[in-house]
Design a protein around this motif. Structure first.
Motif, PDB file in Angstrom:
ATOM      1  N   LYS A  50       0.833  -1.210   0.000  1.00  0.00           N
ATOM      2  CA  LYS A  50       0.000   0.000   0.000  1.00  0.00           C
ATOM      3  C   LYS A  50       0.865   1.256   0.000  1.00  0.00           C
ATOM      4  O   LYS A  50       0.545   2.246  -0.671  1.00  0.00           O
ATOM      5  CB  LYS A  50      -0.930  -0.003   1.215  1.00  0.00           C
ATOM      6  N   ALA A  51       1.965   1.217   0.775  1.00  0.00           N
ATOM      7  CA  ALA A  51       2.860   2.379   0.830  1.00  0.00           C
ATOM      8  C   ALA A  51       3.470   2.659  -0.532  1.00  0.00           C
ATOM      9  O   ALA A  51       3.535   3.810  -0.981  1.00  0.00           O
ATOM     10  CB  ALA A  51       3.957   2.128   1.871  1.00  0.00           C
ATOM     11  N   ARG A  52       3.917   1.594  -1.218  1.00  0.00           N
ATOM     12  CA  ARG A  52       4.515   1.776  -2.542  1.00  0.00           C
ATOM     13  C   ARG A  52       3.481   2.271  -3.554  1.00  0.00           C
ATOM     14  O   ARG A  52       3.786   3.066  -4.447  1.00  0.00           O
ATOM     15  CB  ARG A  52       5.136   0.464  -3.016  1.00  0.00           C
ATOM     16  N   LYS A  53       2.250   1.772  -3.403  1.00  0.00           N
ATOM     17  CA  LYS A  53       1.153   2.234  -4.269  1.00  0.00           C
ATOM     18  C   LYS A  53       0.938   3.735  -4.119  1.00  0.00           C
ATOM     19  O   LYS A  53       0.745   4.466  -5.092  1.00  0.00           O
ATOM     20  CB  LYS A  53      -0.144   1.520  -3.885  1.00  0.00           C
ATOM     21  N   LYS A  54       0.955   4.213  -2.865  1.00  0.00           N
ATOM     22  CA  LYS A  54       0.719   5.635  -2.603  1.00  0.00           C
ATOM     23  C   LYS A  54       1.833   6.492  -3.196  1.00  0.00           C
ATOM     24  O   LYS A  54       1.583   7.569  -3.742  1.00  0.00           O
ATOM     25  CB  LYS A  54       0.601   5.882  -1.097  1.00  0.00           C
ATOM     26  N   VAL A  55       3.060   6.014  -3.066  1.00  0.00           N
ATOM     27  CA  VAL A  55       4.191   6.749  -3.636  1.00  0.00           C
ATOM     28  C   VAL A  55       4.039   6.850  -5.154  1.00  0.00           C
ATOM     29  O   VAL A  55       4.232   7.918  -5.750  1.00  0.00           O
ATOM     30  CB  VAL A  55       5.528   6.063  -3.278  1.00  0.00           C
ATOM     31  N   LEU A  56       3.667   5.740  -5.808  1.00  0.00           N
ATOM     32  CA  LEU A  56       3.470   5.724  -7.256  1.00  0.00           C
ATOM     33  C   LEU A  56       2.372   6.696  -7.667  1.00  0.00           C
ATOM     34  O   LEU A  56       2.540   7.494  -8.593  1.00  0.00           O
ATOM     35  CB  LEU A  56       3.131   4.299  -7.722  1.00  0.00           C
ATOM     36  N   GLU A  57       1.236   6.637  -6.967  1.00  0.00           N
ATOM     37  CA  GLU A  57       0.116   7.494  -7.342  1.00  0.00           C
ATOM     38  C   GLU A  57       0.432   8.966  -7.104  1.00  0.00           C
ATOM     39  O   GLU A  57       0.070   9.832  -7.904  1.00  0.00           O
ATOM     40  CB  GLU A  57      -1.144   7.097  -6.563  1.00  0.00           C
ATOM     41  N   ALA A  58       1.124   9.265  -6.009  1.00  0.00           N
ATOM     42  CA  ALA A  58       1.509  10.650  -5.731  1.00  0.00           C
ATOM     43  C   ALA A  58       2.407  11.187  -6.843  1.00  0.00           C
ATOM     44  O   ALA A  58       2.277  12.333  -7.276  1.00  0.00           O
ATOM     45  CB  ALA A  58       2.216  10.736  -4.379  1.00  0.00           C
ATOM     46  N   LYS A  59       3.319  10.339  -7.320  1.00  0.00           N
ATOM     47  CA  LYS A  59       4.220  10.751  -8.400  1.00  0.00           C
ATOM     48  C   LYS A  59       3.449  10.949  -9.699  1.00  0.00           C
ATOM     49  O   LYS A  59       3.694  11.912 -10.446  1.00  0.00           O
ATOM     50  CB  LYS A  59       5.320   9.688  -8.596  1.00  0.00           C
ATOM     51  N   GLU A  60       2.489  10.062  -9.979  1.00  0.00           N
ATOM     52  CA  GLU A  60       1.665  10.199 -11.186  1.00  0.00           C
ATOM     53  C   GLU A  60       0.929  11.529 -11.181  1.00  0.00           C
ATOM     54  O   GLU A  60       0.870  12.231 -12.188  1.00  0.00           O
ATOM     55  CB  GLU A  60       0.668   9.044 -11.281  1.00  0.00           C
ATOM     56  N   LEU A  61       0.344  11.865 -10.020  1.00  0.00           N
ATOM     57  CA  LEU A  61      -0.392  13.120  -9.902  1.00  0.00           C
ATOM     58  C   LEU A  61       0.535  14.323 -10.049  1.00  0.00           C
ATOM     59  O   LEU A  61       0.197  15.316 -10.682  1.00  0.00           O
ATOM     60  CB  LEU A  61      -1.123  13.182  -8.558  1.00  0.00           C
ATOM     61  N   ALA A  62       1.739  14.219  -9.446  1.00  0.00           N
ATOM     62  CA  ALA A  62       2.697  15.325  -9.506  1.00  0.00           C
ATOM     63  C   ALA A  62       3.153  15.602 -10.935  1.00  0.00           C
ATOM     64  O   ALA A  62       3.482  16.740 -11.279  1.00  0.00           O
ATOM     65  CB  ALA A  62       3.901  15.015  -8.616  1.00  0.00           C
ATOM     66  N   LEU A  63       3.172  14.560 -11.775  1.00  0.00           N
ATOM     67  CA  LEU A  63       3.643  14.706 -13.153  1.00  0.00           C
ATOM     68  C   LEU A  63       2.550  15.154 -14.121  1.00  0.00           C
ATOM     69  O   LEU A  63       2.808  15.381 -15.291  1.00  0.00           O
ATOM     70  CB  LEU A  63       4.246  13.379 -13.643  1.00  0.00           C
ATOM     71  N   GLN A  64       1.308  15.268 -13.616  1.00  0.00           N
ATOM     72  CA  GLN A  64       0.220  15.737 -14.487  1.00  0.00           C
ATOM     73  C   GLN A  64       0.458  17.190 -14.868  1.00  0.00           C
ATOM     74  O   GLN A  64       1.041  17.962 -14.105  1.00  0.00           O
ATOM     75  CB  GLN A  64      -1.126  15.630 -13.746  1.00  0.00           C
ATOM     76  N   PRO A  65       0.012  17.617 -16.047  1.00  0.00           N
ATOM     77  CA  PRO A  65       0.158  19.026 -16.448  1.00  0.00           C
ATOM     78  C   PRO A  65      -0.456  19.965 -15.419  1.00  0.00           C
ATOM     79  O   PRO A  65      -1.574  19.728 -14.938  1.00  0.00           O
ATOM     80  CB  PRO A  65      -0.618  19.092 -17.784  1.00  0.00           C
ATOM     81  N   LYS A  66       0.272  21.013 -15.071  1.00  0.00           N
ATOM     82  CA  LYS A  66      -0.143  21.908 -13.989  1.00  0.00           C
ATOM     83  C   LYS A  66      -1.438  22.652 -14.284  1.00  0.00           C
ATOM     84  O   LYS A  66      -2.160  23.035 -13.378  1.00  0.00           O
ATOM     85  CB  LYS A  66       0.967  22.921 -13.682  1.00  0.00           C
ATOM     86  N   GLU A  67      -1.745  22.884 -15.578  1.00  0.00           N
ATOM     87  CA  GLU A  67      -2.938  23.658 -15.896  1.00  0.00           C
ATOM     88  C   GLU A  67      -4.228  22.948 -15.488  1.00  0.00           C
ATOM     89  O   GLU A  67      -5.291  23.553 -15.455  1.00  0.00           O
ATOM     90  CB  GLU A  67      -2.983  24.025 -17.380  1.00  0.00           C
ATOM     91  N   GLU A  68      -4.141  21.676 -15.160  1.00  0.00           N
ATOM     92  CA  GLU A  68      -5.338  20.934 -14.771  1.00  0.00           C
ATOM     93  C   GLU A  68      -5.760  21.229 -13.339  1.00  0.00           C
ATOM     94  O   GLU A  68      -6.863  20.938 -12.934  1.00  0.00           O
ATOM     95  CB  GLU A  68      -5.097  19.422 -14.914  1.00  0.00           C
ATOM     96  N   THR A  69      -4.859  21.803 -12.535  1.00  0.00           N
ATOM     97  CA  THR A  69      -5.169  22.005 -11.124  1.00  0.00           C
ATOM     98  C   THR A  69      -6.030  23.242 -10.938  1.00  0.00           C
ATOM     99  O   THR A  69      -5.884  24.242 -11.645  1.00  0.00           O
ATOM    100  CB  THR A  69      -3.883  22.136 -10.287  1.00  0.00           C
ATOM    101  N   VAL A  70      -6.919  23.190  -9.954  1.00  0.00           N
ATOM    102  CA  VAL A  70      -7.814  24.306  -9.674  1.00  0.00           C
ATOM    103  C   VAL A  70      -7.136  25.260  -8.698  1.00  0.00           C
ATOM    104  O   VAL A  70      -6.308  24.853  -7.872  1.00  0.00           O
ATOM    105  CB  VAL A  70      -9.145  23.772  -9.082  1.00  0.00           C
ATOM    106  N   ASP A  71      -7.456  26.549  -8.820  1.00  0.00           N
ATOM    107  CA  ASP A  71      -6.968  27.539  -7.858  1.00  0.00           C
ATOM    108  C   ASP A  71      -7.869  27.457  -6.634  1.00  0.00           C
ATOM    109  O   ASP A  71      -8.908  28.117  -6.556  1.00  0.00           O
ATOM    110  CB  ASP A  71      -7.008  28.939  -8.482  1.00  0.00           C
ATOM    111  N   ARG A  72      -7.469  26.588  -5.678  1.00  0.00           N
ATOM    112  CA  ARG A  72      -8.344  26.288  -4.543  1.00  0.00           C
ATOM    113  C   ARG A  72      -8.579  27.517  -3.659  1.00  0.00           C
ATOM    114  O   ARG A  72      -9.683  27.717  -3.143  1.00  0.00           O
ATOM    115  CB  ARG A  72      -7.755  25.148  -3.718  1.00  0.00           C
TER     116      ARG A  72
END
Length: 647
Positions: A50-72
């Motif tokens: 589970k820990a390795r899964k979380k690291v992988l998913e966090a990295k996937e999200l971090a590598l997504q194009p920045k324009e997709e993120t909302v100005d929270r």
């Protein structure tokens, strides 16, 4: 196009070692299970997976194009400034986790729930019931909620204020990581702790609180060691002990749930309307993909059921219907996925379970659970109450030689062992279903005994006390213990996802924000805007407002002195779907016409005043599209003012 391929290749190069690490650990977990390793070894390996899964998913999200993120920050400012919601008891400092919805938030929430009723209760002809939220403790004890749903809590040693241990530790570590004196090595160590937060035992959490010197955030006082805290709230009515029948994400938080209990014949798990959703292409994150380091994949729903990725077509049907509902109320198609629970995280009652997840600025969050609970609930409540919870299925022709499985107790041996309490044991054994009997028979054969629990007491049964009897008989009515498919919706989380997915900023004007809510759930369907405060406009305002009310359409009349552009912007900011403007042509020309404006495109058409309420009604119900409106009525471009004026 070539640039996007290059970016994707670079992403995959960075993700490759993380995917390999997950796959390697997943294979280890399977190997340990096959070799019959101890629960402790398996659980430790699963925690690491589970820990390795979380690291992988966090990295996937971090590598997504920045324009997709909302100005929270900008979004939350809009939500509070326009009173979609605010913290409860704000003038007294507020209460963490409790919120009040303002007029706009109330309208949106009600529309989300109304869309849910129409999409599920009406279209599926589901029978709605309204039950008490208080449940006697024995019921939740039987269902497994008392034993299974618990978090660890810590208390301020002096004030007694409670905190959820994992949340507090995570916040404390993030604060330490942000300090200048925190080394890169120390930050990585703490990040690893945060990644594995869900997997720590009570003692491990206690050790971490000591290691990182965690104190009460409000007073700085010492904290008590973590203790298990059940996610049911205890209360009392007279002498009885009751608990709230829902589990909560954090202490003292309120929430709205919407649930469906779909009963199905366990021998016929085929939904007659599955073909209606079979061609949907949905992003699925299967258990197999998660344990092998793969990403979620778009699959045709029919293929997923046919290939056994999804257990059966009834579960598949509801996954499809949930997906359509989420799109209907405003979630983005590319920000919704269904993640299958891995075997080791499956709830105690489920044989297959998928979570609808929404991609937000917080990452992927669970918003709907869809579980095949098999026969767990009805079976365990039958055993506890001795009331058979079965469905009768009339047979066209009597069936002979039906297989029957039941316990055959040795009354003498049970009587000698348990004396006056023997009747409790015999009554329990008499109402057990085939599924439960088969499970206990395996224990009887492997270990020579099994344990039952009834009326709050435990009884050990050995081979000399009970056997399993199988025989055949002729039946005219078949009794079945139905399986239950349970979609469970977190309305608050769905609502928050709609906020993020619908929040927009006008191109070229960073100060002008709006929510692109779909018309059926938009808090207000229409604004009525007289061009000025000229009294000649008022009869038309009244005519339109009364017609909107007659059609059951929520609307706002904005006859303030601001420019029409400013009023458009104010209306857009709370997600009003359409706007009708009354101008001098409305008054001076016949037939009397007014303009209708679409929020998202800012395009306008002109139509007769008498036609407009019906047009807005059809748009609001989703039976008419804006493109169809534009094809029918002449466009109008005279009133939309410059950006400078709208500011």
């Amino acid at each position: 196009h070539s640039n996007s391929i290059f970016i994707r290749v670079n992403m995959e190069q960075e993700l490759a070692p993380l995917r390999a690490a997950v796959r390697e650990q997943g294979e280890l977990v399977q190997k340990l299970k096959q070799e019959g390793a101890s629960d402790q070894e398996v659980n430790k390996a699963v925690s690491e997976l589970k820990a390795r899964k979380k690291v992988l998913e966090a990295k996937e999200l971090a590598l997504q194009p920045k324009e997709e993120t909302v100005d929270r920050v900008k979004m939350e400012d809009t939500l509070k400034r326009r009173f979609f919601y605010d913290q409860a008891f704000a003038i007294y400092g507020g209460v963490s986790g409790l919120y009040d919805f303002g007029p706009v938030g109330c309208a949106l929430k009600n529309n989300i729930l109304q869309a849910w009723r129409q999409h599920f209760i009406q279209e599926e002809q589901i029978l709605e019931i309204d039950c008490t939220m208080l449940t006697p403790e024995p019921v939740l004890k039987t269902s497994g909620h008392v034993d299974k749903f618990a978090d660890y809590m810590v208390k301020d040693a002096k004030t007694g204020e409670c905190y959820r241990a994992d949340h507090l530790l995570k916040a404390h570590l993030k604060k330490l990581m942000s300090e200048e004196k925190c080394t890169e090595e120390k930050a990585k160590e703490m990040d690893d702790v945060i990644t594995q937060m869900d997997n720590y035992t009570q003692q491990e959490l206690a050790d971490l609180f000591v290691k990182y010197n965690v104190k009460s955030p409000s007073t700085g006082n010492d904290l008590t060691p973590p203790v298990s805290f059940n996610l049911m709230f205890q209360t009392s009515i007279g002498p009885g002990v009751f608990k709230l029948s829902g589990h909560v994400p954090q202490l003292q938080a309120e929430f709205t749930m919407a649930e469906i209990e779909h009963f199905v014949d366990p021998n016929d798990k085929v939904h007659p309307k599955f073909s209606n959703v079979a061609d949907l292409e949905i992003l699925l994150f299967s258990s197999k993909a998660q344990t092998s380091g793969q990403s979620a994949q778009v699959m045709r729903l029919g293929d997923a059921v046919e290939q056994g990725v999804i257990n059966n077509s009834v579960l598949g049907y509801y996954i499809g219907r949930i997906y359509l509902y989420l799109l209907k109320v405003g979630l983005s198609k590319d920000k919704v996925r269904f993640r299958q629970h891995m075997e080791n995280e499956m709830a105690h009652y489920a044989c297959d379970c998928w979570d609808a997840e929404s991609k937000t600025s917080y990452g992927w969050i669970e918003i709907v659970g869809c579980a095949d609970r098999s026969c767990y609930d009805l079976s365990c409540h039958t055993r506890a109450t001795k009331v058979p919870l079965v469905a009768e299925k009339p047979l066209k022709e009597p069936i002979s030689l039906v297989n029957v499985v039941q316990f055959e107790p040795n009354k003498g041996a049970i009587g000698m062992a348990y004396k006056k309490e023997a009747k409790l044991v015999l009554d329990f054994l008499a109402v057990c279903d085939e599924c439960y009997i088969t499970d206990q028979e395996k224990l009887l054969n492997d270990a020579g005994e099994f344990t039952i629990e009834t009326e709050g007491k435990k009884f050990k049964l050995t081979k000399d006390m009970v056997a399993v009897k199988r025989f055949q008989k002729t039946v005219h009515v078949e009794e079945i213990v139905p399986n239950v498919i349970e979609p469970s919706f977190g309305i608050g989380r769905i609502m928050y996802s709609i906020f993020e997915h619908s929040f927009k900023i006008r191109k070229g004007d960073e100060q002008r924000t709006y929510f692109s809510f779909p018309a059926p759930v938009s808090p207000y369907k229409c604004s009525i805007l007289p061009l000025s405060q000229n009294q000649e406009f008022m009869p038309f305002v009244t005519q339109l407002s009364e017609a909107m009310t007659k059609h059951g359409l929520t609307h706002k009349v904005d006859d303030s002195s601001g420019s029409i552009g400013r009023r458009y912007a104010r209306s857009d900011e709370i997600g009003v779907a359409f706007g009708i403007t009354i101008d001098f042509d409305t008054v001076n020309k016949t037939p009397h016409t007014a303009t209708l404006r679409d929020r998202d495109s800012m395009r306008q058409i002109r139509a007769e005043v008498s036609d407009l309420p019906g047009v807005v009604r059809d748009l609001a119900h989703g039976t008419l599209t804006w493109a169809q409106v534009e094809s029918k009525y002449p466009s109008f471009e005279g009133q939309e003012t410059s950006k400078k004026e709208e500011k």
